[in-house]
Scaffold this motif. Sequence first.
Motif, short mmCIF file in Angstrom:
data_model
loop_
_atom_site.label_atom_id
_atom_site.label_comp_id
_atom_site.label_asym_id
_atom_site.label_seq_id
_atom_site.Cartn_x
_atom_site.Cartn_y
_atom_site.Cartn_z
N ALA A 119 -59.43 -46.80 47.21
CA ALA A 119 -58.39 -47.70 46.71
C ALA A 119 -57.86 -47.26 45.35
O ALA A 119 -56.75 -47.63 44.96
N PHE A 120 -58.65 -46.49 44.62
CA PHE A 120 -58.25 -46.06 43.28
C PHE A 120 -57.54 -44.70 43.29
O PHE A 120 -56.89 -44.35 42.30
N PHE A 121 -57.67 -43.96 44.38
CA PHE A 121 -57.13 -42.60 44.40
C PHE A 121 -56.07 -42.36 45.48
O PHE A 121 -55.33 -41.39 45.39
N ASP A 122 -56.00 -43.22 46.47
CA ASP A 122 -55.03 -43.05 47.55
C ASP A 122 -53.72 -43.73 47.14
O ASP A 122 -53.62 -44.95 47.10
N GLU A 123 -52.71 -42.94 46.85
CA GLU A 123 -51.46 -43.47 46.33
C GLU A 123 -50.57 -44.07 47.41
O GLU A 123 -49.49 -44.57 47.10
N GLY A 167 -56.63 -50.15 43.61
CA GLY A 167 -57.75 -50.73 42.87
C GLY A 167 -57.41 -50.93 41.40
O GLY A 167 -56.63 -50.17 40.83
N ASP A 168 -57.99 -51.94 40.79
CA ASP A 168 -57.73 -52.23 39.39
C ASP A 168 -59.06 -52.47 38.66
O ASP A 168 -60.14 -52.33 39.23
N GLN A 169 -58.96 -52.87 37.39
CA GLN A 169 -60.17 -53.06 36.60
C GLN A 169 -61.03 -54.20 37.14
O GLN A 169 -62.26 -54.15 37.05
N ARG A 170 -60.41 -55.21 37.71
CA ARG A 170 -61.19 -56.32 38.26
C ARG A 170 -62.06 -55.85 39.42
O ARG A 170 -63.25 -56.20 39.50
N GLN A 189 -64.94 -53.78 38.10
CA GLN A 189 -66.03 -54.57 37.53
C GLN A 189 -66.95 -55.12 38.63
O GLN A 189 -68.16 -55.18 38.45
N ARG A 190 -66.38 -55.50 39.76
CA ARG A 190 -67.21 -55.95 40.89
C ARG A 190 -68.07 -54.80 41.40
O ARG A 190 -69.24 -54.97 41.75
N LEU A 191 -67.47 -53.62 41.46
CA LEU A 191 -68.21 -52.45 41.94
C LEU A 191 -69.31 -52.05 40.97
O LEU A 191 -70.34 -51.50 41.39
N GLU A 192 -69.11 -52.34 39.70
CA GLU A 192 -70.17 -52.03 38.73
C GLU A 192 -71.43 -52.83 39.03
O GLU A 192 -72.55 -52.33 38.83
N ARG A 222 -66.12 -41.53 38.17
CA ARG A 222 -64.78 -41.00 38.43
C ARG A 222 -63.71 -42.08 38.38
O ARG A 222 -62.60 -41.85 37.88
N ILE A 223 -64.04 -43.26 38.91
CA ILE A 223 -63.08 -44.36 38.88
C ILE A 223 -62.80 -44.78 37.44
O ILE A 223 -61.65 -45.00 37.05
#
Length: 230
Positions: free
Chosen positions: A128-132, A138-141, A144-147, A190-191
């Motif tokens: 979600a963060f790399f597929d344009e 993907g965003d910071q929210r 944070q869940r993934l963290e 990486r994200i």
Amino acid sequence: KLCSFEESGGIIAAMTTSIPEASDSGRNWDYRYCWLRDAYFVVKTLNRLGATRTMEEYLHYIVNIVAGSENGHLQPVYGITLDKRLTEETVPTLAGYRSMGPVRCGNQAYEHIQNDGYGNVILAATQAFFDERLTRPGDQRLFQRLEDVGRRALALFDQPDAGLWELRTKSKVHTHSSVMCWAGVDRLARIAARLGMTSQARQWRQDADRIRTVIIENAFDAKRNTFVES
């Protein structure tokens, strides 16, 4: 693609239950559920073929699971509507496929400890963060869940589990599970870098390198020149 449940985004392993792995083996399992590991490989493949919507829907499913988890714990498998308790029982009134019972409903795997799931969840979300091509990147929210998932991977990467083959009677520190935990933490680094979050990227990279060192020291057999199963 036909195993994708659009209302929740969950992807079930199969639409059948109790088809024997081999004739009269008794290994008749109920696969009408969403295994986090299996679903990751499905969405990755569909995404490479251009079916990005399925991946976005599955990501929504994953986010809901993470949000509803207790202390970040993830089961290996869930119901298509985020069900957690998949109590396994037999149905004595049904003869089964070609009368080769038992017929089962539910799957005990939901109680198993399978630590590779944390990595699979993060890997699925990484796209979600790399597929344009995606309409909802993907965003910071989401990061944070993934963290939260990553912190569980850090805590469990060197702990015994049921492993890839869902062993029901014994547990080991499985190399595959450890590597998948490393992969999840690596992707968080990486994200974070992708989002311009420098300090988080540095910390997750240090954590990933630490896991990698432990895996190489404990799971690689220099004499046989190969990684071992556990």
